[in-house]
Scaffold this motif. Structure first.
Motif, PDB file in Angstrom:
ATOM      1  N   HIS A 123      90.457  43.588  30.023  1.00  0.00           N
ATOM      2  CA  HIS A 123      89.456  42.665  29.458  1.00  0.00           C
ATOM      3  C   HIS A 123      90.051  41.266  29.289  1.00  0.00           C
ATOM      4  N   LYS A 124      91.308  41.225  28.845  1.00  0.00           N
ATOM      5  CA  LYS A 124      91.944  39.910  28.650  1.00  0.00           C
ATOM      6  C   LYS A 124      92.255  39.253  29.986  1.00  0.00           C
ATOM      7  N   LEU A 125      92.732  40.068  30.961  1.00  0.00           N
ATOM      8  CA  LEU A 125      92.991  39.519  32.299  1.00  0.00           C
ATOM      9  C   LEU A 125      91.695  39.023  32.930  1.00  0.00           C
ATOM     10  N   GLY A 126      90.631  39.828  32.752  1.00  0.00           N
ATOM     11  CA  GLY A 126      89.312  39.469  33.297  1.00  0.00           C
ATOM     12  C   GLY A 126      88.847  38.128  32.755  1.00  0.00           C
ATOM     13  N   ALA A 127      89.064  37.893  31.457  1.00  0.00           N
ATOM     14  CA  ALA A 127      88.632  36.627  30.849  1.00  0.00           C
ATOM     15  C   ALA A 127      89.375  35.449  31.488  1.00  0.00           C
ATOM     16  N   LYS A 128      90.678  35.648  31.750  1.00  0.00           N
ATOM     17  CA  LYS A 128      91.477  34.569  32.358  1.00  0.00           C
ATOM     18  C   LYS A 128      91.011  34.315  33.791  1.00  0.00           C
TER      19      LYS A 128
ATOM     20  N   GLY B 157      84.753  34.980  22.256  1.00  0.00           N
ATOM     21  CA  GLY B 157      85.966  35.793  22.449  1.00  0.00           C
ATOM     22  C   GLY B 157      87.223  34.980  22.162  1.00  0.00           C
ATOM     23  N   GLN B 158      87.253  33.743  22.662  1.00  0.00           N
ATOM     24  CA  GLN B 158      88.422  32.881  22.431  1.00  0.00           C
ATOM     25  C   GLN B 158      88.553  32.548  20.952  1.00  0.00           C
ATOM     26  N   ALA B 159      87.408  32.216  20.331  1.00  0.00           N
ATOM     27  CA  ALA B 159      87.431  31.848  18.907  1.00  0.00           C
ATOM     28  C   ALA B 159      87.942  33.034  18.083  1.00  0.00           C
ATOM     29  N   ALA B 160      87.540  34.255  18.463  1.00  0.00           N
ATOM     30  CA  ALA B 160      87.973  35.451  17.713  1.00  0.00           C
ATOM     31  C   ALA B 160      89.487  35.621  17.812  1.00  0.00           C
ATOM     32  N   GLU B 161      90.036  35.328  19.001  1.00  0.00           N
ATOM     33  CA  GLU B 161      91.497  35.495  19.183  1.00  0.00           C
ATOM     34  C   GLU B 161      92.285  34.615  18.218  1.00  0.00           C
ATOM     35  N   ASP B 162      91.760  33.400  17.958  1.00  0.00           N
ATOM     36  CA  ASP B 162      92.491  32.448  17.117  1.00  0.00           C
ATOM     37  C   ASP B 162      92.125  32.553  15.636  1.00  0.00           C
ATOM     38  N   ALA B 163      91.152  33.414  15.292  1.00  0.00           N
ATOM     39  CA  ALA B 163      90.618  33.390  13.920  1.00  0.00           C
ATOM     40  C   ALA B 163      91.407  34.268  12.953  1.00  0.00           C
TER      41      ALA B 163
ATOM     42  N   LEU C  80      79.833  34.194  25.455  1.00  0.00           N
ATOM     43  CA  LEU C  80      80.767  35.309  25.203  1.00  0.00           C
ATOM     44  C   LEU C  80      82.210  34.840  25.295  1.00  0.00           C
ATOM     45  N   PHE C  81      82.477  33.951  26.250  1.00  0.00           N
ATOM     46  CA  PHE C  81      83.838  33.442  26.412  1.00  0.00           C
ATOM     47  C   PHE C  81      84.248  32.642  25.174  1.00  0.00           C
ATOM     48  N   VAL C  82      83.370  31.752  24.728  1.00  0.00           N
ATOM     49  CA  VAL C  82      83.686  30.908  23.562  1.00  0.00           C
ATOM     50  C   VAL C  82      83.910  31.785  22.322  1.00  0.00           C
TER      51      VAL C  82
END
Ligand code: HEM
Length: 184
Positions: free
Chosen positions: A141-146, A30-36, A26-28
């Motif tokens: 959600h973004k803070l939680g991921a960090k 989520g990160q990939a989606a942010e940059d896509a 999920l992390f990978v």
């Protein structure tokens, strides 16, 4: 099946690894989606949400099982700061997981969107459009991921320390159910 004072049982081990694989995926995603780009982003987020919701009950069960069962004793005595880290990092990981499980679905639903699971099942929003709630959940959600990334990095450093420096059974007891080996 259940944990003992010295180690983890089969249920804890299975839940730990199922949740670990799911959360890393999920992390990978989520990160990939942010940059896509926009279209890739939609597909990546769709996959992220579908996996998260498919695993939802298992992830909630994982938190409940740990809350209900407590934790086995630590295997070795270490300095006070390391004992504090060993105590708090798993708690932060589970609290972070709970935060993601709450903020994720509310974030989608408060936008008025349904939650779509692999295009097979659609869970309509019980909330309707609530822009402020959506923004708060997005920030959480973004803070939680960090937070989870940081806690996970410390978790890995801890595992490596036990493996390479202490050479104890800390990793082994998360791989082999408690009764099957005598520790140390
Ligand atoms: C490949 C990655 C991982 C490895 C090698 C690993 C390894 C371990 C080990 C060896 C323990 C036992 C520590 C002890 O007995 O004191 C443990 C416990 C724990 N791990 Fe991980 N872990 C990984 C990923 C994760 C992830 C992604 C999470 C986030 C949820 C996580 C959350 C926990 C928690 C909360 C515990 C405490 C026991 C429990 O509730 O199951 N781990 N991990």
């Amino acid at each position: 099946m259940k944990d003992t004072e010295n180690g983890y049982g089969g249920v804890s081990i299975l839940l730990h690894w199922l949740a670990a694989i799911t959360m890393i995926a999920l992390f990978v995603l989520g990160q990939a989606a942010e940059d896509a780009t926009d279209s890739d982003r939609k597909a990546l987020l769709g996959l992220h949400i579908s996996i998260a919701i498919s695993m939802y009950l298992i992830l909630v069960g994982r938190i409940g099982w740990r809350l209900f069962n407590g934790r086995p004793r630590v295997l070795i005595q270490q300095s006070k700061p390391l004992m504090l880290l060993a105590h708090w990092i798993p708690i932060i990981l589970l609290a972070g997981l709970a935060l993601m499980l709450l903020s994720g679905p509310i974030m989608v639903w408060s936008k008025g969107y349904p939650i779509n699971i692999f295009g097979l099942i659609s869970l309509p929003s019980p909330l309707g459009k609530m822009e402020t709630l959506h923004e708060v959940m997005e920030v959480l959600h973004k803070l939680g991921a960090k937070l989870l990334f940081f806690a996970f990095a410390l978790h890995m450093l801890g595992v490596l320390k036990h493996l390479i420096i202490d050479r104890d059974n800390t990793l082994k007891r998360m791989l082999v159910p408690s009764k099957k080996f005598s520790e140390k």
